[in-house]
Motif scaffolding. Structure first.
Motif, short mmCIF file in Angstrom:
data_model
loop_
_atom_site.label_atom_id
_atom_site.label_comp_id
_atom_site.label_asym_id
_atom_site.label_seq_id
_atom_site.Cartn_x
_atom_site.Cartn_y
_atom_site.Cartn_z
N LYS A 28 0.99 -1.25 -0.14
CA LYS A 28 0.18 -0.05 0.05
C LYS A 28 0.89 1.27 0.02
O LYS A 28 0.41 2.40 -0.29
CB LYS A 28 -0.98 0.17 1.14
CG LYS A 28 -0.26 -0.15 2.54
CD LYS A 28 -1.24 0.17 3.68
CE LYS A 28 -2.07 1.43 3.85
NZ LYS A 28 -3.08 1.49 4.85
N TYR A 29 2.05 1.18 0.34
CA TYR A 29 3.14 2.31 0.32
C TYR A 29 3.86 2.46 -1.12
O TYR A 29 4.74 3.27 -0.99
CB TYR A 29 4.01 2.32 1.46
CG TYR A 29 3.46 2.16 2.84
CD1 TYR A 29 2.40 3.22 3.40
CD2 TYR A 29 3.09 0.81 3.53
CE1 TYR A 29 1.96 3.09 4.34
CE2 TYR A 29 2.24 0.95 4.58
CZ TYR A 29 1.73 1.92 5.43
OH TYR A 29 0.92 2.18 6.30
N ARG A 31 5.77 0.22 -2.08
CA ARG A 31 7.12 -0.33 -2.24
C ARG A 31 6.87 -1.81 -2.74
O ARG A 31 6.00 -2.67 -2.50
CB ARG A 31 7.88 -0.66 -0.73
CG ARG A 31 7.82 0.79 -0.08
CD ARG A 31 7.77 0.78 1.40
NE ARG A 31 7.06 0.00 1.99
CZ ARG A 31 6.78 -0.06 3.45
NH1 ARG A 31 7.56 0.69 4.10
NH2 ARG A 31 5.86 -0.75 3.78
N ARG A 80 10.16 0.64 -6.16
CA ARG A 80 9.02 1.03 -6.02
C ARG A 80 8.40 0.92 -7.31
O ARG A 80 8.80 0.59 -8.18
CB ARG A 80 9.17 2.65 -5.62
CG ARG A 80 9.82 3.06 -4.25
CD ARG A 80 9.68 4.32 -3.84
NE ARG A 80 8.35 4.93 -3.53
CZ ARG A 80 7.62 4.39 -2.48
NH1 ARG A 80 8.41 3.92 -1.53
NH2 ARG A 80 6.63 4.94 -2.27
N SER A 200 4.18 -0.29 7.93
CA SER A 200 4.40 0.88 7.45
C SER A 200 5.94 1.34 7.49
O SER A 200 6.41 2.18 6.62
CB SER A 200 3.69 2.07 8.13
OG SER A 200 4.21 2.20 9.62
N ASP A 202 10.03 0.83 7.09
CA ASP A 202 10.84 0.44 5.76
C ASP A 202 11.91 -0.90 6.47
O ASP A 202 12.50 -0.52 7.57
CB ASP A 202 11.91 1.42 5.29
CG ASP A 202 10.88 2.41 4.39
OD1 ASP A 202 10.05 2.22 3.89
OD2 ASP A 202 11.45 3.70 4.33
#
Length: 251
Positions: A28-29, A31, A80, A200, A202
């Protein structure tokens, strides 16, 4: 128009696989998802062998299957969405019972962003019995071993204060053509067990050890423990009778 190529260097061992990171491969980010990192590196290893004439069909016909047993990655950053990357891999000097394979992922400017190592077992595809690598004569074994900027795959120490994070049933979509849960799915199992707070964040490194394959209909109980000093989450998946996998996610 972008062209994506795969090729061996002149040494016949170092293999490069160019690809684009698609929307469906990302979280969802935006990545690259952890399970997709496991998938593209595993698939690149399989393709490297195929282009050397050692496809899965050829291995099966000769009574072999090669199964990943441990992986370790140091992550500078995840690729990404819509990023062009190159996955580079090569086989290293093997151990007595395990192949060793290295990975390096480069961004479109040829900067390394992920380094990794994996170990693989040679087994009989029907009986799942381990075969000594000295019996594998389909290719000449490499003799070199390099230095890496990531932890070596090794035993994972499991803390005592593990708590139950979730339960997950193994379903049809988790399976692959070897008849067991695909190795990449365990990355999804580990990430899905964490709270949104950690999902969320990294990842800076990831290690995963496969112990006992989970089969359809089984339910994994997934336990975890966070170490604030090392910023690492240890995650363990268990069936009713065995430990299925162990992982360490560092943020």
């Amino acid at each position: 128009m972008n062209e994506y190529k795969s090729w061996h260097e002149e040494d016949g061992i170092t293999f490069h696989n160019q690809m684009n990171i698609f929307f469906s491969q990302c979280d969802k980010y935006k990545r690259l998802s952890l399970h997709e990192l496991l998938r593209i590196t595993s698939d690149t290893a399989v393709e490297e062998y195929r282009q050397r004439g050692l496809s899965r069909d050829v291995l099966t016909q000769n009574g072999y299957a090669i199964l990943v047993s441990r992986v370790s990655f140091k992550i500078g950053r995840m690729p990404r969405e819509n990023e062009r990357i190159t996955v580079t891999t090569w086989e290293e000097k093997p151990e007595a019972l395990q192949f060793t394979r290295a990975y390096r992922i480069f961004d479109q400017n040829d900067n390394p962003i992920i380094n990794g190592l994996s170990t693989w077992l040679l087994v009989n595809p029907q009986e799942r019995k381990i075969i000594p690598l000295k019996n594998f004569t389909l290719r000449q074994a490499p003799t070199e071993q390099k230095q890496y900027d990531c932890d070596k795959p090794s035993k994972i120490s499991v803390p005592e204060d593990m708590s139950l994070l979730c339960e997950r049933k193994i379903l049809f979509s988790d399976m692959d053509g070897n008849g067991h849960t695909n190795n990449a799915r365990y990355g999804a199992f580990a990430m899905d067990a964490l709270s949104p707070e950690f999902q969320s964040k990294d990842l800076t490194s990831f290690r995963l050890n496969y112990s006992k394959e989970a089969v359809p209909g089984e339910t994994l109980k997934i336990y975890g423990s966070f170490n604030p000093q090392t910023k690492s989450y240890t995650v363990v998946g268990k069936t009713q009778t065995d430990t299925s996998f162990e992982a360490i996610l560092t943020f």
